[in-house]
Design a protein around this motif. Structure first.
Motif, PDB file in Angstrom:
ATOM      1  N   GLN A 110       0.840  -1.189   0.000  1.00 46.46           N
ATOM      2  CA  GLN A 110       0.000   0.000   0.000  1.00 46.46           C
ATOM      3  C   GLN A 110       0.880   1.246   0.000  1.00 46.46           C
ATOM      4  O   GLN A 110       2.056   1.205   0.377  1.00 46.46           O
ATOM      5  N   ILE A 111       0.293   2.343  -0.462  1.00 43.86           N
ATOM      6  CA  ILE A 111       0.974   3.630  -0.438  1.00 43.86           C
ATOM      7  C   ILE A 111      -0.101   4.705  -0.297  1.00 43.86           C
ATOM      8  O   ILE A 111      -1.183   4.592  -0.881  1.00 43.86           O
ATOM      9  N   GLY A 112       0.158   5.722   0.504  1.00 49.26           N
ATOM     10  CA  GLY A 112      -0.867   6.732   0.700  1.00 49.26           C
ATOM     11  C   GLY A 112      -0.437   7.872   1.591  1.00 49.26           C
ATOM     12  O   GLY A 112       0.751   8.050   1.878  1.00 49.26           O
ATOM     13  N   GLU A 113      -1.433   8.626   2.026  1.00 55.32           N
ATOM     14  CA  GLU A 113      -1.196   9.814   2.849  1.00 55.32           C
ATOM     15  C   GLU A 113      -2.315   9.921   3.875  1.00 55.32           C
ATOM     16  O   GLU A 113      -3.476   9.635   3.590  1.00 55.32           O
ATOM     17  N   LEU A 114      -1.945  10.342   5.069  1.00 54.75           N
ATOM     18  CA  LEU A 114      -2.901  10.458   6.160  1.00 54.75           C
ATOM     19  C   LEU A 114      -2.684  11.770   6.899  1.00 54.75           C
ATOM     20  O   LEU A 114      -1.544  12.146   7.173  1.00 54.75           O
ATOM     21  N   CYS A 115      -3.776  12.466   7.191  1.00 57.27           N
ATOM     22  CA  CYS A 115      -3.710  13.694   7.992  1.00 57.27           C
ATOM     23  C   CYS A 115      -4.707  13.562   9.133  1.00 57.27           C
ATOM     24  O   CYS A 115      -5.900  13.367   8.903  1.00 57.27           O
ATOM     25  N   CYS A 116      -4.206  13.646  10.381  1.00 54.53           N
ATOM     26  CA  CYS A 116      -5.026  13.407  11.569  1.00 54.53           C
ATOM     27  C   CYS A 116      -5.072  14.639  12.458  1.00 54.53           C
ATOM     28  O   CYS A 116      -4.077  15.338  12.620  1.00 54.53           O
ATOM     29  N   GLU A 117      -6.231  14.877  13.040  1.00 59.28           N
ATOM     30  CA  GLU A 117      -6.372  15.956  14.012  1.00 59.28           C
ATOM     31  C   GLU A 117      -5.563  15.641  15.264  1.00 59.28           C
ATOM     32  O   GLU A 117      -5.235  14.481  15.532  1.00 59.28           O
ATOM     33  N   SER A 118      -5.243  16.673  16.035  1.00 58.28           N
ATOM     34  CA  SER A 118      -4.510  16.468  17.274  1.00 58.28           C
ATOM     35  C   SER A 118      -5.295  15.549  18.196  1.00 58.28           C
ATOM     36  O   SER A 118      -6.520  15.642  18.306  1.00 58.28           O
ATOM     37  N   GLY A 119      -4.590  14.630  18.821  1.00 62.29           N
ATOM     38  CA  GLY A 119      -5.221  13.681  19.723  1.00 62.29           C
ATOM     39  C   GLY A 119      -5.741  12.422  19.062  1.00 62.29           C
ATOM     40  O   GLY A 119      -6.158  11.489  19.747  1.00 62.29           O
ATOM     41  N   TYR A 120      -5.718  12.360  17.716  1.00 62.29           N
ATOM     42  CA  TYR A 120      -6.211  11.178  17.002  1.00 62.29           C
ATOM     43  C   TYR A 120      -5.209  10.025  17.152  1.00 62.29           C
ATOM     44  O   TYR A 120      -4.003  10.243  17.272  1.00 62.29           O
ATOM     45  N   GLU A 121      -5.697   8.807  17.128  1.00 63.87           N
ATOM     46  CA  GLU A 121      -4.821   7.651  17.266  1.00 63.87           C
ATOM     47  C   GLU A 121      -5.146   6.598  16.217  1.00 63.87           C
ATOM     48  O   GLU A 121      -6.303   6.251  16.003  1.00 63.87           O
ATOM     49  N   VAL A 122      -4.101   6.134  15.534  1.00 62.15           N
ATOM     50  CA  VAL A 122      -4.216   4.984  14.652  1.00 62.15           C
ATOM     51  C   VAL A 122      -4.076   3.753  15.542  1.00 62.15           C
ATOM     52  O   VAL A 122      -3.064   3.571  16.210  1.00 62.15           O
ATOM     53  N   GLU A 123      -5.084   2.922  15.571  1.00 63.90           N
ATOM     54  CA  GLU A 123      -5.144   1.816  16.525  1.00 63.90           C
ATOM     55  C   GLU A 123      -3.991   0.824  16.332  1.00 63.90           C
ATOM     56  O   GLU A 123      -3.448   0.693  15.230  1.00 63.90           O
ATOM     57  N   PRO A 124      -3.617   0.130  17.412  1.00 63.15           N
ATOM     58  CA  PRO A 124      -2.544  -0.871  17.318  1.00 63.15           C
ATOM     59  C   PRO A 124      -2.841  -1.912  16.252  1.00 63.15           C
ATOM     60  O   PRO A 124      -3.978  -2.383  16.130  1.00 63.15           O
ATOM     61  N   HIS A 125      -1.836  -2.249  15.459  1.00 61.70           N
ATOM     62  CA  HIS A 125      -2.005  -3.253  14.419  1.00 61.70           C
ATOM     63  C   HIS A 125      -0.692  -4.005  14.222  1.00 61.70           C
ATOM     64  O   HIS A 125       0.392  -3.462  14.461  1.00 61.70           O
ATOM     65  N   PHE A 126      -0.798  -5.225  13.785  1.00 59.24           N
ATOM     66  CA  PHE A 126       0.383  -6.055  13.561  1.00 59.24           C
ATOM     67  C   PHE A 126       1.061  -5.628  12.261  1.00 59.24           C
ATOM     68  O   PHE A 126       0.410  -5.455  11.237  1.00 59.24           O
ATOM     69  N   GLN A 127       2.377  -5.448  12.319  1.00 58.59           N
ATOM     70  CA  GLN A 127       3.132  -5.016  11.152  1.00 58.59           C
ATOM     71  C   GLN A 127       3.496  -6.231  10.304  1.00 58.59           C
ATOM     72  O   GLN A 127       4.397  -6.990  10.642  1.00 58.59           O
TER      73      GLN A 127
END
Length: 303
Positions: A32-49
């Protein structure tokens, strides 16, 4: 497949997940390839790499977690995650976090060509470094190739993927500020080499250039000798050359990605937006805002 998402706390998320039949680019399997913009305090949930991942922080700050370890990241940072670890991301409390990323693995074709890089990436759970090679541009060019699908996009994508991987590897392995990296060999016939060494130094350190005096000191020359030699050999002052290279880089950055003019000015070391706009106008004849609007008009599809 392009996936455009909007979740609570997520300002925007552009993501390309590739199917098996479209994921191979030479010795690289792209997940995958992409871009992400998150507001302050946002969290990308734990995930297995489950694959390697390289991220470039475009703006803002936050925290990358690898298992139980927390690493603070900020604008201009490169972060690499290895396989087999739990990864999560949390933005800072004061401003949004924006980053581009790619998930990939090497295939059998990479055994010889990328063996040292592959070994290096496997040797640690993560790597973290400041960008020293302007990694943002090949990232955005690559994402643009996925979205535009122009003729020979697959060839361009492969080249950009390899560029991102190699430049990341260099950033992680090079010793910043090495005193031997740009040590010119002084000799009676070294004028050409002197100019070449300063050009190379400027190109590789465009985002962190200090004064001409500090450049001369890092290269082992006196300010007077370096200024005189450069002007004598190229026909322009060293300061003029630096300005040209900065504006050239600014135009590249304006062409790729939704990067604000203020961000570009800051990245290139201008103290204010006004000083950057004046420098741009002196060289181009018009301000960066006009250049950006022209590029946006050219990019609009014909009705």
């Amino acid at each position: 497949m392009r996936d455009e998402k909007r979740e609570a706390g997520c300002l925007f998320h552009f993501d390309n997940h590739l199917s098996k039949d479209e994921s191979t680019f030479g010795s690289i399997e792209l997940y995958q390839i992409g871009e992400l913009c998150c507001e302050s305090g946002y969290e990308v949930e734990p995930h297995f790499q489950y694959c390697y991942e390289i991220s470039y922080i475009v703006s803002g700050s936050g925290y990358f977690y690898i298992d139980d370890e927390c690493v603070r990241v900020g604008e201009g940072d490169i972060f690499f995650n290895s396989v087999g670890h739990i990864h999560r991301i949390r933005t800072g409390s004061s401003q949004p976090l924006r980053y581009v990323y790619m998930g990939f693995m090497f295939n059998d074709l990479a055994d010889e060509e990328f063996a040292p890089i592959h070994t290096f990436f496997r040797s640690a759970s993560y790597y973290h470094s400041k960008d020293t090679h302007n990694l943002m541009l090949p990232f955005y060019r690559n994402i643009d190739e996925f979205y535009s699908q122009k003729p020979y996009s697959n060839i361009m994508i492969k080249n950009y993927l390899e560029e991102i991987i190699v430049l990341s590897y260099r950033a992680f392995t090079e010793k910043a500020g090495s005193s031997t990296r740009y040590s010119p060999q002084k000799s009676p016939n070294s004028v050409g080499y002197t100019v070449y060494s300063v050009i190379r130094f400027i190109e590789n350190h465009l985002f962190e250039l200090g004064s001409i005096k500090s450049i001369a000191e890092k290269l082992g020359y006196s300010y007077t000798y370096l200024s005189h030699t450069f002007k004598n050999k190229t026909g322009m002052t060293l300061q003029r050359y630096i300005s040209l290279k900065k504006i050239e880089k600014a135009m590249e950055m304006l062409n790729y990605g939704d990067i604000s003019i203020n961000q570009i000015a800051t990245k290139l070391g201008y103290e204010t937006l006004q000083s950057f706009s004046k420098a741009f106008s002196r060289i181009m004849g018009y301000p960066p805002s006009l250049y950006k609007s022209k590029r946006q008009e050219e990019a609009l599809p014909e009705q």
